[in-house]
Motif scaffolding. Structure first.
Motif, PDB file in Angstrom:
ATOM      1  N   SER A 234       0.842  -1.214   0.000  1.00 39.55           N
ATOM      2  CA  SER A 234       0.000   0.000   0.000  1.00 39.55           C
ATOM      3  C   SER A 234       0.869   1.253   0.000  1.00 39.55           C
ATOM      4  CB  SER A 234      -0.912   0.003   1.226  1.00 39.55           C
ATOM      5  OG  SER A 234      -1.710  -1.160   1.226  1.00 39.55           O
ATOM      6  N   ILE A 247      -4.781   2.694   3.097  1.00 43.38           N
ATOM      7  CA  ILE A 247      -4.373   2.819   4.502  1.00 43.38           C
ATOM      8  C   ILE A 247      -3.067   2.060   4.697  1.00 43.38           C
ATOM      9  CG2 ILE A 247      -4.994   2.263   6.894  1.00 43.38           C
ATOM     10  CD1 ILE A 247      -7.936   2.378   5.972  1.00 43.38           C
ATOM     11  N   THR A 255      -4.682  -4.177   4.471  1.00 45.86           N
ATOM     12  CA  THR A 255      -5.492  -4.063   3.246  1.00 45.86           C
ATOM     13  C   THR A 255      -6.325  -5.326   3.051  1.00 45.86           C
ATOM     14  OG1 THR A 255      -3.735  -2.742   2.272  1.00 45.86           O
ATOM     15  CG2 THR A 255      -5.398  -3.594   0.756  1.00 45.86           C
ATOM     16  N   ASP A 274      -3.489  -2.390  -5.657  1.00 44.74           N
ATOM     17  CA  ASP A 274      -2.919  -2.810  -4.376  1.00 44.74           C
ATOM     18  C   ASP A 274      -3.824  -3.905  -3.829  1.00 44.74           C
ATOM     19  OD1 ASP A 274      -1.706  -2.956  -1.862  1.00 44.74           O
ATOM     20  OD2 ASP A 274      -2.891  -1.286  -1.067  1.00 44.74           O
TER      21      ASP A 274
END
Ligand SMILES: Nc1nc2c(ncn2[C@@H]2O[C@H](COP(=O)(O)OP(=O)(O)OP(=O)(O)O)[C@@H](O)[C@H]2O)c(=O)[nH]1
Ligand SMILES: [Mg+2]
Length: 459
Positions: A234, A247, A255, A274
């Motif tokens: 991420s 995040i 994630t 991602d």
């Protein structure tokens, strides 16, 4: 095939703009324009390709609807090859709708999607590949893809296909002479394929190989980032996009969903994805997230396998590496700003030799330029194939070329096997038909309607 009614549509999108353009095409275009246009000079000489100033009035002549500039393109020197009128009115949807309503009252039919282009095709103003290029140019989001469309509109692909047709016809003529001069069917053999066949094969293969590059420019490439939890996937997405899209925490398993964003690298839309870190799922949510990763990996054009250099390589890393050994793979060694637990050469035995390896710090931004270059290199190659070469950008064209290629290979094979020339001649005729599908010389009406219905209204 020629359609006789007169059609009209707004050629500009129905939003607020300085100018809106209404296009009318067909045999009644001029007569209808005369009914609703009042020239400011009293009379309008309607010279082709000239602009005239005046008012558009209602069909009964009583109400002025707008002040406009109007032009007439006399057939066959117009986009559709028919008489065309273009009204430049003000770009308010209310005005455009009210003018279209008057046109409808005077006998114009509202154009279907792509109907102007379809008429241009039916009147031989464009071949089908050119009409498709035009539609692609209007919808493309990349400057490179636009340039490729423009080159196709200008006839680059049409000329190449015409060259290939002529070569095939020459080859066919040679084969047919062999058939004509032999009375005994069993003698209808030649031992060597005409040289044209090989030339066509090579050029078709070149066209096919351009498709991947063209698709990368027009639709972009899907780049999936994978790796075990906490390696920095991420963080990489965020650094590459320059946005805080995903995040980032130091808790493994942060994630869950696929997080996507698109960046532009050297004119290519790169769709970054991602994903959830891969490990033995600890709950249902994580399990669902990880199953999305496999789907994303299956659809990826390029895969970034991310590894954490600050922690020892684990069995989890090796499982992920083993699942991603073929295709366009980049091994990204992350967190090189921290003390290293293993050296890059440790990967040499784990990945195939052709795998690209790059050292990065997703957090600090080190190595990201190199990573971007590798993504582009894997997607379109280091040389700019789009410069000068004829390219195919459309899946329909690709499929037709694949069919032609197969038919020509069959012809070559049957000649090599010493089979009757009739077989090879049949296959070459099929290949000609395949190429004619692209330019629309040979295509059925149903497919044609389907192609044009994918265009926008007013084009
Ligand atoms: N020092 C350093 N820390 C990094 C780097 N990249 C990521 N991190 C840190 O590593 C931790 C995990 O980063 P994420 O980007 O959330 O990792 P992830 O792979 O997305 O993790 P999951 O979503 O759990 O799979 C965070 O604390 C990041 O700040 C880096 O290049 N250097
Ligand atoms: Mg993450």
């Amino acid at each position: 095939m020629l359609r006789q009614d007169t059609i009209a549509a707004s050629a500009t999108p129905l939003g607020l703009s300085g100018v809106g353009i209404i296009r009318i095409s067909g045999p009644e275009a001029l007569e209808i324009a005369n009914r609703i246009f009042q020239p400011s000079k009293g009379i309008c000489p309607w010279e082709s390709h000239h602009l005239y100033h005046g008012d558009i009035v209602s069909a009964d002549g009583k109400t002025i609807l707008d002040e406009v500039l109007i032009s007439y393109m006399r057939k066959p020197h117009s986009f559709t090859g028919e008489d065309v009128i273009e009204i430049n009115c003000h770009g308010n949807p209310i005005i455009i709708q009210s003018i279209l309503t008057q046109l409808h009252e005077l006998g114009c039919r509202l154009a279907h999607r792509g109907e102007f282009s379809q008429r241009a095709f039916l009147n031989n103003r464009l071949d089908l590949s050119q009409a498709e290029a035009l539609s692609a140019m209007i919808s493309t989001k990349s400057a490179k893809a636009y340039a490729m469309g423009l080159s196709q509109l200008k006839g680059s692909l049409s000329r190449e296909l015409e060259d290939l047709r002529l070569l095939l016809i020459e080859a066919l003529a040679l084969l047919e002479t062999a058939i004509d001069f032999t009375e005994d069917i069993s003698e209808e053999k030649i031992t060597e394929a005409p040289p044209q066949i090989n030339q066509v094969l090579e050029r078709l293969q070149l066209l096919l190989s351009s498709y991947g590059t063209a698709r990368a420019y027009s639709e972009g490439v899907n780049v999936t980032i994978t790796g075990k939890p906490n390696v920095g996937k991420s963080s990489l997405l965020n650094s590459l996009t320059g946005r805080k899209k995903a995040i980032v925490t130091d808790i493994p398993g942060t994630t869950r969903d696929l997080i996507t964003d698109t960046i532009n690298i050297s004119g290519i839309p790169v769709h970054l994805i991602d994903t959830a870190g891969i490990r033995e799922p600890q709950n249902l949510i994580e399990k669902e997230g990880i199953s999305l990763v496999w789907e994303s990996l299956a659809n990826a054009d390029v895969i970034i396998v991310m590894l954490d250099a600050s922690k020892p390589l684990t069995g989890e890393d090796k499982i992920i590496i083993d699942k991603n050994k073929t295709g366009k793979i980049i091994a990204a060694i992350n967190k090189i700003d921290l003390p290293r637990k293993w050296e890059t050469k440790a990967l040499k035995t784990l990945f195939p030799v052709e795998t690209k390896i790059v050292e990065i710090s997703a957090k600090l931004g080190n190595g990201l330029e190199e990573l971007k270059n590798i993504i582009i290199d894997l997607s379109v190659g280091s040389k700019d194939e789009s410069a000068g070469n004829v390219m195919i950008t459309n899946l329909r064209h690709k499929l037709a070329i694949e069919k032609a290629l197969k038919n020509i290979q069959n012809a070559e094979e049957s000649i090599a096997k010493g089979m009757s020339v009739e077989f090879a001649a049949f296959d070459l005729r099929e290949a000609l038909d395949n190429l004619d599908e692209i330019t629309g010389k040979k295509i059925n009406d149903e497919i044609l309607d389907k192609i044009f219905s994918g265009f926008c209204i007013g084009k």
